[in-house]
Design a protein around this motif. Structure first.
Motif, PDB file in Angstrom:
ATOM      1  N   GLN A  13      -1.008 -14.604 -14.121  1.00 13.85           N
ATOM      2  CA  GLN A  13      -0.232 -14.255 -15.474  1.00 13.85           C
ATOM      3  C   GLN A  13      -1.577 -13.524 -16.522  1.00 13.85           C
ATOM      4  O   GLN A  13      -0.758 -12.490 -16.504  1.00 13.85           O
ATOM      5  CB  GLN A  13      -0.098 -15.601 -15.647  1.00 13.85           C
ATOM      6  N   ALA A  14      -2.895 -13.677 -16.478  1.00  8.93           N
ATOM      7  CA  ALA A  14      -3.527 -13.305 -17.463  1.00  8.93           C
ATOM      8  C   ALA A  14      -3.595 -11.777 -16.628  1.00  8.93           C
ATOM      9  O   ALA A  14      -3.914 -10.999 -17.549  1.00  8.93           O
ATOM     10  CB  ALA A  14      -5.202 -13.809 -17.501  1.00  8.93           C
ATOM     11  N   LEU A  15      -4.227 -11.158 -16.065  1.00  5.57           N
ATOM     12  CA  LEU A  15      -3.360 -10.240 -14.572  1.00  5.57           C
ATOM     13  C   LEU A  15      -2.668  -9.619 -15.424  1.00  5.57           C
ATOM     14  O   LEU A  15      -2.566  -8.222 -16.112  1.00  5.57           O
ATOM     15  CB  LEU A  15      -3.721 -10.089 -13.970  1.00  5.57           C
ATOM     16  N   GLU A  16      -1.149 -10.476 -14.998  1.00  4.23           N
ATOM     17  CA  GLU A  16       0.080  -9.187 -15.522  1.00  4.23           C
ATOM     18  C   GLU A  16       0.534  -8.781 -17.059  1.00  4.23           C
ATOM     19  O   GLU A  16       0.397  -8.035 -17.206  1.00  4.23           O
ATOM     20  CB  GLU A  16       1.263 -10.374 -15.940  1.00  4.23           C
ATOM     21  N   ARG A  17      -0.511 -10.100 -17.758  1.00  3.78           N
ATOM     22  CA  ARG A  17      -0.601 -10.063 -19.647  1.00  3.78           C
ATOM     23  C   ARG A  17      -1.557  -8.670 -19.863  1.00  3.78           C
ATOM     24  O   ARG A  17      -0.749  -7.729 -20.746  1.00  3.78           O
ATOM     25  CB  ARG A  17      -0.831 -10.986 -20.414  1.00  3.78           C
ATOM     26  N   HIS A  18      -2.703  -8.671 -19.471  1.00  4.32           N
ATOM     27  CA  HIS A  18      -3.147  -7.551 -19.244  1.00  4.32           C
ATOM     28  C   HIS A  18      -2.679  -5.891 -18.723  1.00  4.32           C
ATOM     29  O   HIS A  18      -3.376  -5.114 -19.072  1.00  4.32           O
ATOM     30  CB  HIS A  18      -4.624  -7.482 -19.443  1.00  4.32           C
ATOM     31  N   ILE A  19      -2.327  -6.077 -17.716  1.00  6.44           N
ATOM     32  CA  ILE A  19      -1.635  -4.323 -17.255  1.00  6.44           C
ATOM     33  C   ILE A  19       0.004  -4.788 -18.000  1.00  6.44           C
ATOM     34  O   ILE A  19      -0.921  -3.111 -19.203  1.00  6.44           O
ATOM     35  CB  ILE A  19      -1.349  -4.749 -16.229  1.00  6.44           C
ATOM     36  N   GLU A  20       0.405  -5.014 -18.823  1.00  8.28           N
ATOM     37  CA  GLU A  20       1.406  -5.230 -19.824  1.00  8.28           C
ATOM     38  C   GLU A  20       0.686  -4.551 -20.663  1.00  8.28           C
ATOM     39  O   GLU A  20       0.969  -3.900 -21.730  1.00  8.28           O
ATOM     40  CB  GLU A  20       2.646  -6.603 -19.799  1.00  8.28           C
TER      41      GLU A  20
END
Ligand code: MSP
Length: 658
Positions: free
Chosen positions: A353-360
């Motif tokens: 989730q954190a990875l996805e948040r940083h990608i976005e």
């Protein structure tokens, strides 16, 4: 003179007992980033990695798998090379400790130290930790329920030790205690981060015993020269890889080997996890001193990647496979996340989730959109050839000042291996470039003030060019794509940092490129952990809090709309074992569909009728082909169970949190 501008960097060599996991990737990635950073500065780099293939641990694992040790270790080599390839790990040499030349080097080196009186024969009696391949001098005593003594535990990893009583060769480690302490005193920067050197100093001060460096009860190893009953202790064998890989063969080498070796040794940086620092900061320097070889210039000992607050490791069964992460997110996004969101000084919790948040946010919004908007606007107003500009407005002068500050900070942090701080500094600058672009409103200037419009596009492109170059060690592919959109061809060979310093404004010929970072696809999050582990913790644990990297200001916080909703329906999502489709009533605000990955934790009847807190203004996204508008908030217990977040007594659906 031949050593000028050389940079020799090594990773630990990985036990060839399984495919690499995200922790193995982490050590290798940090080394790759340093290697690329040095290339960017115009240095000649040699980057070594490889596999550790001898010892009791490997022999036992091979036996469990019903394979000969050599066949067993051979079966993982392609996995390592494949993962390094997809993650753009640009190593120069992959050493395997079962290579003939390495074995010969270890044997010659042992003979050399025996001849020098540094190694002698005696007997070892004591505890041994096979998973860590280490002799344990201070095991933790243990009894069963009836108080009967049991094999004690390893104080480092907590696993059971075995009792070993055998003839052994010893290395005179005790005679290096003072020399090591003197060396540490004279080289306070020997270990990054510095605090970890203090732990090593304490360990050495507490007294060094001679080190057993051979085993008779283990057969899978390098046979001792002249005494084939013994094999070399796996750490002595493994550490030697750093020199054998570049031509050291333990005796006076042939001229070419000498030349090759002297060209690179001593290593400029050796990267490893904190768990194996003692081997590298105590045994390794002592071995080198005994061999009259110079010591490595610096060691980088990083923290661990954790899952559910436990070190990710094969034996705990909580490893994350880097391959599905690559397939879903691409290598650069994962590289960015590991280097930028986990501080080398601390352990870091991994969450998709954190990875996805940083990608976005960081990648797609802050960086990707800045490039897209700039190029699209320039094309719209037919500004394909962006000229060099002079006579700058105060806003542009300020942006150049910010550039200088950022370049200094970024260089300093990268040189000191504080990648997360370097990245934080670069992203603060990206925010400034975004603000510059927005405040000048170039879409209006295009109609009202053509010169200022050109200046705004030029300065933004110049900033993007600097960002594109600086980000190359972290995200090599995206960096090259970004620079390509500016019409720049990335090439090494010169000191790019020197070239970028000095605020020289360039001209560009823009190209319409593909979107740098795509929105995360509508597929399920890859199955990256074992089922018992949790993917829903998105915030780093308190202990992993790093000042400056995770703080948001109030203005950011204010943007998040948290709203109470009542779950009216909860349905399964076809083909998904994680998702539920929730119908949520937000009172006057209407009813929405929210998808939530909580299926493993609740039955539909646990949720229907409940009030819960939702992030209301999260950008809508598709999951498994279905729209989701908002996010259900949950809290996870340390035992893995999940609770929905709610308030103490009922409120009107649609109530906003203040
Ligand atoms: N074979 C020895 C090293 C010999 S070097 C002369 C060894 N191998 S290992 O495969 O167990 O670990 C290799 C590296 O991976 C170490 O730097 C270790 O710290 C790192 N990691 C393994 N699990 C890790 C995490 N969960 N997180 C971060 N790095 C970790 O030790």
């Amino acid at each position: 003179m031949q050593n000028k501008n050389k940079f020799y960097i090594t990773t630990p060599i990985y036990y060839a007992t399984a495919k690499p996991h995200l922790g193995s990737l982490y050590s290798t990635l940090l080394a790759d980033i340093v290697a690329r950073w040095n290339k960017l500065k115009g240095n000649r780099v040699f980057f070594l990695t490889g596999t550790d293939e001898h010892g009791q641990k490997i022999a036992l694992e091979a036996q469990k798998a019903g394979k000969e040790p050599q066949v067993f270790v051979d079966s993982f080599i392609n996995d390592y090379k494949h993962i390094w390839k997809i993650y753009n790990i640009d190593y120069d040499r992959f050493i395997r400790t079962t290579e003939k030349e390495h074995i010969k080097a270890v044997q010659n080196w042992v003979s050399l130290l025996i001849a020098k009186g540094e190694i002698y024969k005696s007997a070892y009696e004591g505890w041994y930790c096979t998973p860590d391949e280490t002799f344990v001098t201070d095991p933790l005593p243990r009894t069963d329920l009836n108080g009967n003594p049991q094999s004690p535990l390893c104080p480092t990893c907590g696993r059971e030790t075995i009792f070993v009583s055998e003839e052994s060769y010893f290395f005179k480690l005790s005679s290096y205690q003072d020399k090591l302490l003197k060396f540490f005193k004279e080289h306070p920067d020997f270990v990054v981060p510095k605090e970890r050197l203090n732990e090593i100093i304490k360990f050495v001060e507490s007294g060094l015993k001679d080190l057993s460096i051979s085993r008779t009860t283990v057969k899978w190893g390098v046979p001792f020269p002249g005494d084939n009953k013994h094999v070399a202790y796996v750490w002595a064998d493994a550490l030697l890889n750093y020199v054998s890989a570049i031509g050291y063969n333990g005796v006076s080498s042939t001229e070419t080997e000498k030349l090759e070796f002297a060209k690179w040794w001593p290593a400029d940086l050796q990267v490893m996890g904190k768990d194996i620092l003692r081997f590298h900061a105590v045994y390794w320097p002592a071995f080198l001193m005994a061999s009259d070889l110079p010591l490595p210039k610096q060691l980088l000992a990083h923290g661990w990647i954790k899952v559910n607050h436990q070190k990710m490791s094969k034996s705990l069964g909580n490893v994350i496979d880097p391959e599905p992460l690559f397939e879903k997110y691409g290598s650069d996004a994962v590289r960015y996340y590991l280097a930028g969101q986990i501080a080398i000084t601390q352990d870091g919790e991994f969450s998709t989730q954190a990875l996805e948040r940083h990608i976005e946010t960081d990648l797609a919004n802050d960086l990707g959109n800045l490039l897209n908007r700039t190029v699209a606007l320039a094309f719209k107003h037919e500004l394909i050839n962006v000229p060099e500009v002079n006579n700058l407005s105060p806003e542009s002068v300020k942006l150049l000042e910010d550039t200088t500050v950022m370049l200094r900070e970024y260089t300093d942090y990268m040189d000191r291996c504080y990648f997360h701080l370097a990245i934080a500094s670069l992203w603060r600058f990206i925010a400034k470039v975004n603000a510059y672009f927005h405040n000048l409103e170039p879409w209006k200037l295009a109609k009202t003030d053509k010169n200022k419009f050109i200046e705004c596009i030029s300065l933004t492109c110049n900033s993007l060019n600097i960002i594109g170059n600086l980000v190359w060690p972290i995200m090599p592919s995206k960096s090259e794509e970004l620079l390509d959109s500016l019409g720049e061809k990335f090439a090494l060979g010169t000191n790019k940092i020197d070239e970028l310093t000095g605020n020289k404004i360039k001209s560009f010929t823009l190209k319409k490129g593909a979107t740098l970072f795509k929105k995360i696809e509508d597929t399920e999050t890859p199955e990256v952990t074992k089922p018992e582990t949790n993917l829903s913790t998105s915030q780093p644990a308190r202990s992993e809090y790093v000042e400056g990297t995770q703080d948001i200001d109030f203005a950011h916080f204010e943007k998040i709309k948290l709203v109470m909703g009542t779950i009216e329906a909860c349905d399964e999502v076809p083909k998904s074992d994680k998702l539920y489709k929730l119908k949520v009533n937000f009172g006057d605000k209407g009813t929405r569909q929210v998808l939530s990955g909580v299926k493993k934790f609740f039955k539909p009847e646990d949720l229907i009728g409940k009030q819960a807190l939702f992030v209301y203004n999260l950008a809508p996204r598709k999951m498994m082909g279905l729209d989701s508008q908002g996010m259900l908030l949950t809290a996870q217990n340390s035992d893995g169970s999940l609770q929905i977040v709610t308030v103490l007594s009922q409120v009107h659906s649609g109530t906003e949190l203040k």
